[in-house]
Design a protein around this motif. Structure first.
Motif, PDB file in Angstrom:
ATOM      1  N   PHE A  42       0.823  -1.201   0.000  1.00 52.86           N
ATOM      2  CA  PHE A  42       0.000   0.000   0.000  1.00 52.86           C
ATOM      3  C   PHE A  42       0.862   1.259   0.000  1.00 52.86           C
ATOM      4  O   PHE A  42       0.566   2.238  -0.691  1.00 52.86           O
ATOM      5  CB  PHE A  42      -0.939   0.001   1.211  1.00 52.86           C
ATOM      6  CG  PHE A  42      -1.978  -1.085   1.162  1.00 52.86           C
ATOM      7  CD1 PHE A  42      -2.380  -1.637  -0.044  1.00 52.86           C
ATOM      8  CD2 PHE A  42      -2.547  -1.572   2.329  1.00 52.86           C
ATOM      9  CE1 PHE A  42      -3.334  -2.646  -0.094  1.00 52.86           C
ATOM     10  CE2 PHE A  42      -3.495  -2.578   2.292  1.00 52.86           C
ATOM     11  CZ  PHE A  42      -3.894  -3.119   1.072  1.00 52.86           C
ATOM     12  N   ASP A  43       1.946   1.230   0.764  1.00 53.15           N
ATOM     13  CA  ASP A  43       2.843   2.387   0.813  1.00 53.15           C
ATOM     14  C   ASP A  43       3.532   2.599  -0.532  1.00 53.15           C
ATOM     15  O   ASP A  43       3.688   3.749  -0.988  1.00 53.15           O
ATOM     16  CB  ASP A  43       3.894   2.177   1.912  1.00 53.15           C
ATOM     17  CG  ASP A  43       4.845   3.349   2.031  1.00 53.15           C
ATOM     18  OD1 ASP A  43       4.381   4.470   2.330  1.00 53.15           O
ATOM     19  OD2 ASP A  43       6.059   3.152   1.818  1.00 53.15           O
TER      20      ASP A  43
ATOM     21  N   GLU B 234       1.479   9.168  -5.984  1.00 51.38           N
ATOM     22  CA  GLU B 234       1.529  10.529  -5.458  1.00 51.38           C
ATOM     23  C   GLU B 234       2.905  11.179  -5.558  1.00 51.38           C
ATOM     24  O   GLU B 234       2.989  12.402  -5.715  1.00 51.38           O
ATOM     25  CB  GLU B 234       1.095  10.523  -3.976  1.00 51.38           C
ATOM     26  CG  GLU B 234      -0.350  10.070  -3.767  1.00 51.38           C
ATOM     27  CD  GLU B 234      -0.736  10.077  -2.300  1.00 51.38           C
ATOM     28  OE1 GLU B 234       0.097  10.519  -1.467  1.00 51.38           O
ATOM     29  OE2 GLU B 234      -1.852   9.633  -1.970  1.00 51.38           O
ATOM     30  N   LYS B 235       3.973  10.388  -5.484  1.00 51.86           N
ATOM     31  CA  LYS B 235       5.307  10.974  -5.433  1.00 51.86           C
ATOM     32  C   LYS B 235       6.195  10.592  -6.615  1.00 51.86           C
ATOM     33  O   LYS B 235       7.384  10.911  -6.630  1.00 51.86           O
ATOM     34  CB  LYS B 235       5.991  10.582  -4.122  1.00 51.86           C
ATOM     35  CG  LYS B 235       5.220  11.068  -2.901  1.00 51.86           C
ATOM     36  CD  LYS B 235       5.958  10.789  -1.605  1.00 51.86           C
ATOM     37  CE  LYS B 235       5.177  11.304  -0.411  1.00 51.86           C
ATOM     38  NZ  LYS B 235       5.889  11.062   0.877  1.00 51.86           N
TER      39      LYS B 235
ATOM     40  N   LEU C 296      15.150   2.598  -2.152  1.00 51.25           N
ATOM     41  CA  LEU C 296      14.023   3.526  -2.037  1.00 51.25           C
ATOM     42  C   LEU C 296      14.509   4.942  -1.774  1.00 51.25           C
ATOM     43  O   LEU C 296      13.983   5.905  -2.348  1.00 51.25           O
ATOM     44  CB  LEU C 296      13.084   3.055  -0.930  1.00 51.25           C
ATOM     45  CG  LEU C 296      11.739   3.776  -0.800  1.00 51.25           C
ATOM     46  CD1 LEU C 296      10.949   3.654  -2.096  1.00 51.25           C
ATOM     47  CD2 LEU C 296      10.940   3.219   0.362  1.00 51.25           C
ATOM     48  N   GLU C 297      15.516   5.103  -0.921  1.00 47.61           N
ATOM     49  CA  GLU C 297      16.038   6.435  -0.625  1.00 47.61           C
ATOM     50  C   GLU C 297      16.661   7.072  -1.862  1.00 47.61           C
ATOM     51  O   GLU C 297      16.481   8.270  -2.122  1.00 47.61           O
ATOM     52  CB  GLU C 297      17.072   6.357   0.507  1.00 47.61           C
ATOM     53  CG  GLU C 297      16.456   6.071   1.870  1.00 47.61           C
ATOM     54  CD  GLU C 297      17.500   5.902   2.946  1.00 47.61           C
ATOM     55  OE1 GLU C 297      18.700   5.848   2.596  1.00 47.61           O
ATOM     56  OE2 GLU C 297      17.131   5.821   4.130  1.00 47.61           O
ATOM     57  N   ARG C 298      17.398   6.294  -2.644  1.00 49.46           N
ATOM     58  CA  ARG C 298      17.997   6.841  -3.861  1.00 49.46           C
ATOM     59  C   ARG C 298      16.934   7.241  -4.872  1.00 49.46           C
ATOM     60  O   ARG C 298      17.043   8.290  -5.518  1.00 49.46           O
ATOM     61  CB  ARG C 298      18.932   5.798  -4.473  1.00 49.46           C
ATOM     62  CG  ARG C 298      20.226   5.602  -3.694  1.00 49.46           C
ATOM     63  CD  ARG C 298      21.059   4.489  -4.299  1.00 49.46           C
ATOM     64  NE  ARG C 298      22.313   4.309  -3.567  1.00 49.46           N
ATOM     65  CZ  ARG C 298      23.162   3.316  -3.785  1.00 49.46           C
ATOM     66  NH1 ARG C 298      22.891   2.392  -4.709  1.00 49.46           N
ATOM     67  NH2 ARG C 298      24.280   3.232  -3.085  1.00 49.46           N
ATOM     68  N   ALA C 299      15.910   6.412  -5.003  1.00 49.72           N
ATOM     69  CA  ALA C 299      14.858   6.706  -5.968  1.00 49.72           C
ATOM     70  C   ALA C 299      14.072   7.959  -5.591  1.00 49.72           C
ATOM     71  O   ALA C 299      13.628   8.710  -6.473  1.00 49.72           O
ATOM     72  CB  ALA C 299      13.907   5.521  -6.086  1.00 49.72           C
ATOM     73  N   MET C 300      13.912   8.184  -4.295  1.00 48.60           N
ATOM     74  CA  MET C 300      13.173   9.362  -3.830  1.00 48.60           C
ATOM     75  C   MET C 300      14.081  10.565  -3.621  1.00 48.60           C
ATOM     76  O   MET C 300      13.648  11.592  -3.095  1.00 48.60           O
ATOM     77  CB  MET C 300      12.431   9.030  -2.531  1.00 48.60           C
ATOM     78  CG  MET C 300      11.451   7.865  -2.637  1.00 48.60           C
ATOM     79  SD  MET C 300      10.153   8.111  -3.867  1.00 48.60           S
ATOM     80  CE  MET C 300       9.275   9.504  -3.158  1.00 48.60           C
TER      81      MET C 300
END
Length: 370
Positions: A31-32, A39-40, A131-135
């Motif tokens: 879900f996250d 959204e992001k 995930l941190e790199r992608a965001m």
């Protein structure tokens, strides 16, 4: 007989692994990730990679639950069709009949431990970094602000008793991976505050195992707290522990560390004197040891409840499994909280639910055999 009983357990076990891990990963990750994609703007291929990397964590959690479901469903089916009665009429005792369930539980225990040590920490850590790199929010491989190291030692008081007191406080406002900046060091190694060191920056000197401080001031403090001397310096070497540098290194979360990595981290934070973090990490380490053995507990409970003469549908077995799982993990959550509060030792906090569960399972087994 053993092969036949084992074949009755494998199907429900694989079903349980798929069902429980699917529910867990959907609630905990899917879900996250969907929200981040919509959204992001998280790329879909990255979301799929993170999803796959998080799967082992939920599969490990599903192993004990699946053992419970498999043994409960398997032995309930045998009992409902009077096959347990047939086995007992042939001289097979209840204890002998549940041997395949115990053997399977032990096998899954070893599998759980292997997954939890070799696969899950690396997969979780890689998922976090990806995930941190992608965001575009990748954290530096170190803690970049507010580095605090508190050194404690045991000193003897006038009455002869030894007490644990702070002997040194090290504070750095910033850290760029090589140089500490905005430092303040309080030295109480002689019993009272004897000196205060304020420095613009400092680096660790590995050749001499010292800290090199630059552009600072040393305030020497006498009896009663008054300054007795002030020394200004451009470069000064001080014999201080390397621990602040180790504390500045980025630490993995509990789910991203194996037992060996957690013990290494424990040695580092133990030198800092943060009792809350020390106790919390000790509890987490004991939980890593205890988690695989929940498979044995659930195997005993499931087979003992399932072997009792009654007719139960698969839905009923699934519902009973949910109730037992909820009750066990609620108890584990409570003892974990008591452990972190210091009411229970880390060992007792992690192993007490398992001990209580085994006592109940053995009692049920003895009653079922009569």
């Amino acid at each position: 007989m053993d092969r036949y009983l084992a074949s009755e357990l494998i199907g429900p076990f694989l079903f349980g692994v798929g069902a429980f891990s699917s529910v867990g990963v959907a609630i905990g990750t899917l879900f996250d990730l969907v929200r981040r994609v919509t959204e992001k703007g998280l790329p879909l291929d990255i979301a799929i990679e993170v999803f796959l990397l998080k799967l082992p964590d939920f599969i490990v959690l599903a192993f004990p639950m699946s053992v419970l479901l498999a043994t409960l469903m398997g032995y309930s089916r045998l009992s409902a069709d009077s096959e347990i009665v047939a086995l007992r009429s042939c001289g097979v005792s209840i204890y002998r009949a549940i041997v395949p369930a115990v053997v399977m539980s032990l096998f899954v225990t070893g599998l759980t431990f292997a997954f939890n040590e070799l696969v899950v920490p690396a997969a979780n850590y890689r998922a976090t970094i990806t995930l941190e790199r992608a965001m575009n929010r990748e954290k530096p491989p170190f803690r970049d602000r507010n580095i605090i190291y508190t050194q404690f030692d045991r000193v003897r008081k006038d009455n002869g008793h030894k007490v644990k007191v702070m002997t040194r406080l090290f504070y750095a406002e910033e850290f760029d991976g090589n140089r500490m900046k905005g430092l303040t060091i309080l030295d109480r190694s002689e019993g009272n505050l004897s000196q205060v060191v304020v420095s613009e920056s400092a680096t660790w000197n590995p050749a001499q195992n010292t800290w090199d401080f630059f552009n600072g001031t040393i305030y020497l403090i006498g009896e009663g707290g008054s300054y007795r001397n002030i020394v200004r310096f451009e470069h000064q070497q001080l014999q201080l522990p390397r621990t602040p540098l180790d504390l500045a290194a980025r630490g993995r979360d509990y789910g991203e560390m194996s037992i060996a990595q957690a013990k290494e981290r424990l040695e580092i934070i133990s030198q800092g004197g943060d009792e809350d973090k020390i106790i919390e990490l000790k509890v987490r380490i004991q939980q890593k040891y205890a988690l695989p053995f929940v498979c044995v507990l659930f195997g005993l409970v499931g087979s003992t409840l399932g072997i009792r003469p009654r007719r139960a549908s698969k839905a009923t077995s699934f519902g009973i499994s949910i109730v037992i799982i909820f009750g066990y993990y609620l108890l584990a959550f409570i003892t974990n909280a008591f452990g972190q509060l210091g009411i229970l030792s880390p060992f007792m906090a992690a192993w007490l639910p398992l001990g209580i569960g085994l006592a109940i399972a053995i009692g049920l087994l003895i009653r079922a055999s009569r």
